[in-house]
Design a protein around this motif. Structure first.
Motif, PDB file in Angstrom:
ATOM      1  N   PHE A   1       0.784  -0.886   0.073  1.00 35.20           N
ATOM      2  CA  PHE A   1       0.068   0.033  -0.005  1.00 35.20           C
ATOM      3  C   PHE A   1       0.771   1.234  -0.148  1.00 35.20           C
ATOM      4  CE2 PHE A   1      -2.790   3.206   1.499  1.00 35.20           C
ATOM      5  CZ  PHE A   1      -4.179   3.084   1.228  1.00 35.20           C
ATOM      6  N   ILE A   2       1.858   1.406   0.770  1.00 32.30           N
ATOM      7  CA  ILE A   2       2.694   2.364   0.762  1.00 32.30           C
ATOM      8  C   ILE A   2       3.552   2.486  -0.588  1.00 32.30           C
ATOM      9  CG2 ILE A   2       4.989   3.203   1.943  1.00 32.30           C
ATOM     10  CD1 ILE A   2       3.985   1.973   4.564  1.00 32.30           C
ATOM     11  N   GLU A   3       3.963   1.600  -1.163  1.00 30.16           N
ATOM     12  CA  GLU A   3       4.734   1.601  -2.356  1.00 30.16           C
ATOM     13  C   GLU A   3       3.809   2.375  -3.526  1.00 30.16           C
ATOM     14  OE1 GLU A   3       6.051  -1.587  -5.823  1.00 30.16           O
ATOM     15  OE2 GLU A   3       5.559  -2.214  -3.944  1.00 30.16           O
ATOM     16  N   VAL A   4       2.436   2.071  -3.533  1.00 32.41           N
ATOM     17  CA  VAL A   4       1.635   2.510  -4.476  1.00 32.41           C
ATOM     18  C   VAL A   4       1.116   3.892  -4.026  1.00 32.41           C
ATOM     19  CG1 VAL A   4      -0.712   2.488  -5.510  1.00 32.41           C
ATOM     20  CG2 VAL A   4       0.836   0.389  -5.112  1.00 32.41           C
ATOM     21  N   PHE A   5       0.719   4.222  -2.862  1.00 34.68           N
ATOM     22  CA  PHE A   5       0.124   5.574  -2.038  1.00 34.68           C
ATOM     23  C   PHE A   5       0.925   6.417  -1.539  1.00 34.68           C
ATOM     24  CE2 PHE A   5      -3.466   2.677  -3.142  1.00 34.68           C
ATOM     25  CZ  PHE A   5      -3.916   3.360  -3.949  1.00 34.68           C
ATOM     26  N   GLY A   6       1.981   6.049  -0.917  1.00 32.11           N
ATOM     27  CA  GLY A   6       2.846   6.762   0.134  1.00 32.11           C
ATOM     28  C   GLY A   6       2.149   7.009   1.348  1.00 32.11           C
ATOM     29  N   GLU A   7       2.286   8.174   1.922  1.00 30.05           N
ATOM     30  CA  GLU A   7       1.531   8.553   3.294  1.00 30.05           C
ATOM     31  C   GLU A   7       0.218   9.146   2.909  1.00 30.05           C
ATOM     32  OE1 GLU A   7       4.265  10.745   5.737  1.00 30.05           O
ATOM     33  OE2 GLU A   7       5.657   9.371   5.626  1.00 30.05           O
ATOM     34  N   ALA A   8      -0.668   9.078   3.923  1.00 30.40           N
ATOM     35  CA  ALA A   8      -1.770   9.751   3.826  1.00 30.40           C
ATOM     36  C   ALA A   8      -1.753  11.302   3.582  1.00 30.40           C
ATOM     37  CB  ALA A   8      -2.737   9.405   5.085  1.00 30.40           C
ATOM     38  N   GLU A   9      -2.644  11.679   2.822  1.00 31.88           N
ATOM     39  CA  GLU A   9      -2.931  13.270   2.720  1.00 31.88           C
ATOM     40  C   GLU A   9      -3.852  13.706   3.737  1.00 31.88           C
ATOM     41  OE1 GLU A   9      -0.882  15.028   0.713  1.00 31.88           O
ATOM     42  OE2 GLU A   9       0.219  13.297  -0.490  1.00 31.88           O
ATOM     43  N   GLY A  10      -4.081  14.963   3.729  1.00 31.20           N
ATOM     44  CA  GLY A  10      -5.185  15.587   4.572  1.00 31.20           C
ATOM     45  C   GLY A  10      -4.705  16.385   5.744  1.00 31.20           C
ATOM     46  N   GLU A  11      -5.743  17.144   5.932  1.00 32.93           N
ATOM     47  CA  GLU A  11      -5.784  18.143   7.212  1.00 32.93           C
ATOM     48  C   GLU A  11      -5.911  17.434   8.651  1.00 32.93           C
ATOM     49  OE1 GLU A  11      -8.251  21.510   6.877  1.00 32.93           O
ATOM     50  OE2 GLU A  11      -7.352  21.990   5.125  1.00 32.93           O
ATOM     51  N   SER A  12      -5.238  17.969   9.743  1.00 39.01           N
ATOM     52  CA  SER A  12      -5.092  17.360  11.011  1.00 39.01           C
ATOM     53  C   SER A  12      -5.572  18.498  12.121  1.00 39.01           C
ATOM     54  CB  SER A  12      -3.994  16.704  11.375  1.00 39.01           C
ATOM     55  OG  SER A  12      -3.748  15.516  10.546  1.00 39.01           O
ATOM     56  N   VAL A  13      -6.134  18.114  13.014  1.00 36.54           N
ATOM     57  CA  VAL A  13      -6.263  19.155  14.215  1.00 36.54           C
ATOM     58  C   VAL A  13      -4.867  19.479  14.835  1.00 36.54           C
ATOM     59  CG1 VAL A  13      -8.530  18.777  14.576  1.00 36.54           C
ATOM     60  CG2 VAL A  13      -6.755  17.495  15.961  1.00 36.54           C
ATOM     61  N   LYS A  14      -4.725  20.731  15.258  1.00 34.27           N
ATOM     62  CA  LYS A  14      -3.445  21.136  15.775  1.00 34.27           C
ATOM     63  C   LYS A  14      -3.000  20.248  17.055  1.00 34.27           C
ATOM     64  CE  LYS A  14      -3.210  25.687  13.743  1.00 34.27           C
ATOM     65  NZ  LYS A  14      -3.013  27.169  14.164  1.00 34.27           N
ATOM     66  N   SER A  15      -4.133  20.033  17.954  1.00 31.50           N
ATOM     67  CA  SER A  15      -3.767  19.120  19.243  1.00 31.50           C
ATOM     68  C   SER A  15      -4.567  18.033  19.009  1.00 31.50           C
ATOM     69  CB  SER A  15      -4.015  20.295  20.516  1.00 31.50           C
ATOM     70  OG  SER A  15      -3.749  19.789  21.616  1.00 31.50           O
ATOM     71  N   ALA A  16      -5.022  17.644  20.279  1.00 32.49           N
ATOM     72  CA  ALA A  16      -5.917  16.423  20.477  1.00 32.49           C
ATOM     73  C   ALA A  16      -7.181  16.760  20.363  1.00 32.49           C
ATOM     74  CB  ALA A  16      -5.413  15.680  21.741  1.00 32.49           C
ATOM     75  N   PRO A  17      -7.929  15.862  19.534  1.00 32.12           N
ATOM     76  CA  PRO A  17      -9.323  16.340  19.435  1.00 32.12           C
ATOM     77  C   PRO A  17     -10.315  16.019  20.625  1.00 32.12           C
ATOM     78  CG  PRO A  17      -8.805  13.924  18.286  1.00 32.12           C
ATOM     79  CD  PRO A  17      -7.770  14.810  18.683  1.00 32.12           C
ATOM     80  N   LYS A  18     -11.117  16.797  20.630  1.00 34.66           N
ATOM     81  CA  LYS A  18     -11.935  16.933  22.049  1.00 34.66           C
ATOM     82  C   LYS A  18     -12.369  15.396  22.541  1.00 34.66           C
ATOM     83  CE  LYS A  18     -13.814  21.347  21.805  1.00 34.66           C
ATOM     84  NZ  LYS A  18     -15.220  22.149  21.462  1.00 34.66           N
ATOM     85  N   GLY A  19     -11.994  15.079  23.544  1.00 38.10           N
ATOM     86  CA  GLY A  19     -12.559  13.744  24.148  1.00 38.10           C
ATOM     87  C   GLY A  19     -11.277  12.684  24.075  1.00 38.10           C
ATOM     88  N   TYR A  20     -10.093  13.094  23.605  1.00 39.32           N
ATOM     89  CA  TYR A  20      -9.136  12.158  23.291  1.00 39.32           C
ATOM     90  C   TYR A  20      -7.861  12.860  24.052  1.00 39.32           C
ATOM     91  CZ  TYR A  20     -11.946   9.658  20.425  1.00 39.32           C
ATOM     92  OH  TYR A  20     -13.075   9.168  19.667  1.00 39.32           O
ATOM     93  N   ALA A  21      -6.936  12.034  24.648  1.00 39.98           N
ATOM     94  CA  ALA A  21      -5.813  12.653  25.562  1.00 39.98           C
ATOM     95  C   ALA A  21      -4.766  12.834  24.535  1.00 39.98           C
ATOM     96  CB  ALA A  21      -5.133  11.481  26.345  1.00 39.98           C
ATOM     97  N   LYS A  22      -4.103  13.999  24.865  1.00 40.60           N
ATOM     98  CA  LYS A  22      -2.947  14.351  23.916  1.00 40.60           C
ATOM     99  C   LYS A  22      -1.969  13.072  23.803  1.00 40.60           C
ATOM    100  CE  LYS A  22      -3.253  19.252  24.543  1.00 40.60           C
ATOM    101  NZ  LYS A  22      -2.714  20.477  24.973  1.00 40.60           N
ATOM    102  N   ASP A  23      -1.885  12.217  25.004  1.00 43.56           N
ATOM    103  CA  ASP A  23      -0.690  11.315  25.014  1.00 43.56           C
ATOM    104  C   ASP A  23      -1.248   9.782  24.564  1.00 43.56           C
ATOM    105  OD1 ASP A  23      -2.366  10.789  27.218  1.00 43.56           O
ATOM    106  OD2 ASP A  23      -0.605  10.331  28.619  1.00 43.56           O
ATOM    107  N   HIS A  24      -2.467   9.847  23.734  1.00 46.19           N
ATOM    108  CA  HIS A  24      -3.040   8.666  23.355  1.00 46.19           C
ATOM    109  C   HIS A  24      -2.050   7.947  22.507  1.00 46.19           C
ATOM    110  CE1 HIS A  24      -5.631   6.118  21.210  1.00 46.19           C
ATOM    111  NE2 HIS A  24      -6.813   6.402  22.006  1.00 46.19           N
TER     112      HIS A  24
END
Length: 227
Positions: free
Chosen positions: A145-168
């Motif tokens: 899969f990595i050979e064909v597509f590489g790494e995932a694209e797309g935006e991310s939230v800057k910190s942890a999303p609400k409800g999830y710990a930063k050290d998850h």
């Protein structure tokens, strides 16, 4: 089956002359480009249908119009300067994650994934990652899969999303607001006689990821949406 090289010539001219007057004056050329692309779409429906349920899906269910919807856009150019189609069970309006094909000079690709998720879909994906990230990781970190597509694209939230710990332990995946992949094709590949097979092979590699998303998004589980 191949896209004709003249397709790129036409799309580049359209980019330089993106007016209704020019488009209608060159309608005969566009009709030839469209016919060639629709033949490719038909061949892809048959090929992808060997591993997806494409029963009842026709060319019109996959092809996108070249006219742009400019009602809510600052860019008032009336036409797209690319060709595109998407393939899935039920066609492009089914709502399911699909295989998206984009044909443009130097920028052709096959892609798919979570591009504009609803809040419910994003909540479902994060819930699945929180409970069992390994299934997703086994897919997107597979060497093939990595050979064909590489790494995932797309935006991310800057910190942890609400409800999830930063050290998850899966915080990098949980931070994703988008999660999609694409494989680029050169003009030479697009115009080659085995283009349909190349696209189908890429789709087959992408299939486990789309199957995963479709299961998560459309199963009966109810997500916990944290505002």
């Amino acid at each position: 089956m191949a896209i004709q090289p003249s397709t790129f010539d036409y799309l580049n001219l359209l980019k330089e002359n993106n007016t209704r007057e020019w488009f209608h004056a060159n309608k005969k050329t566009y009709d030839g480009v469209k016919a060639n692309f629709e033949e490719t779409i038909k061949a892809l429906i048959e090929s992808i249908g060997t591993f997806e349920d494409m029963r009842g899906v026709e060319v019109k269910d996959c092809n996108y119009r070249i006219a742009r919807d400019v009602r809510f856009s600052k860019d008032k150019a009336p036409y797209k300067t690319w060709l595109s189609a998407s393939f899935s069970e039920g066609g492009r309006k089914s709502g399911k994650m699909d295989y998206y094909l984009h044909i443009q000079d130097g920028e052709s690709f096959l892609g798919g994934g979570m591009y504009s998720p609803t809040p419910e879909q994003l909540a479902k994906l994060r819930q699945e990652i929180d409970y069992n990230a390994q299934e997703l990781k086994d897919i997107i970190y597979n060497p093939k899969f990595i050979e064909v597509f590489g790494e995932a694209e797309g935006e991310s939230v800057k910190s942890a999303p609400k409800g999830y710990a930063k050290d998850h332990p899966e915080i990098e995946l949980l931070r994703k607001k988008q999660l999609f992949f694409w494989h680029k094709f050169t003009n030479e590949e697009v115009c080659s006689e085995n283009f349909v097979k190349q696209v189908s092979d890429v789709c087959f590699t992408l299939k486990p990821f789309l199957d995963f998303l479709n299961y998560v998004f459309f199963s009966e589980q109810e997500p916990t949406i944290i505002l």
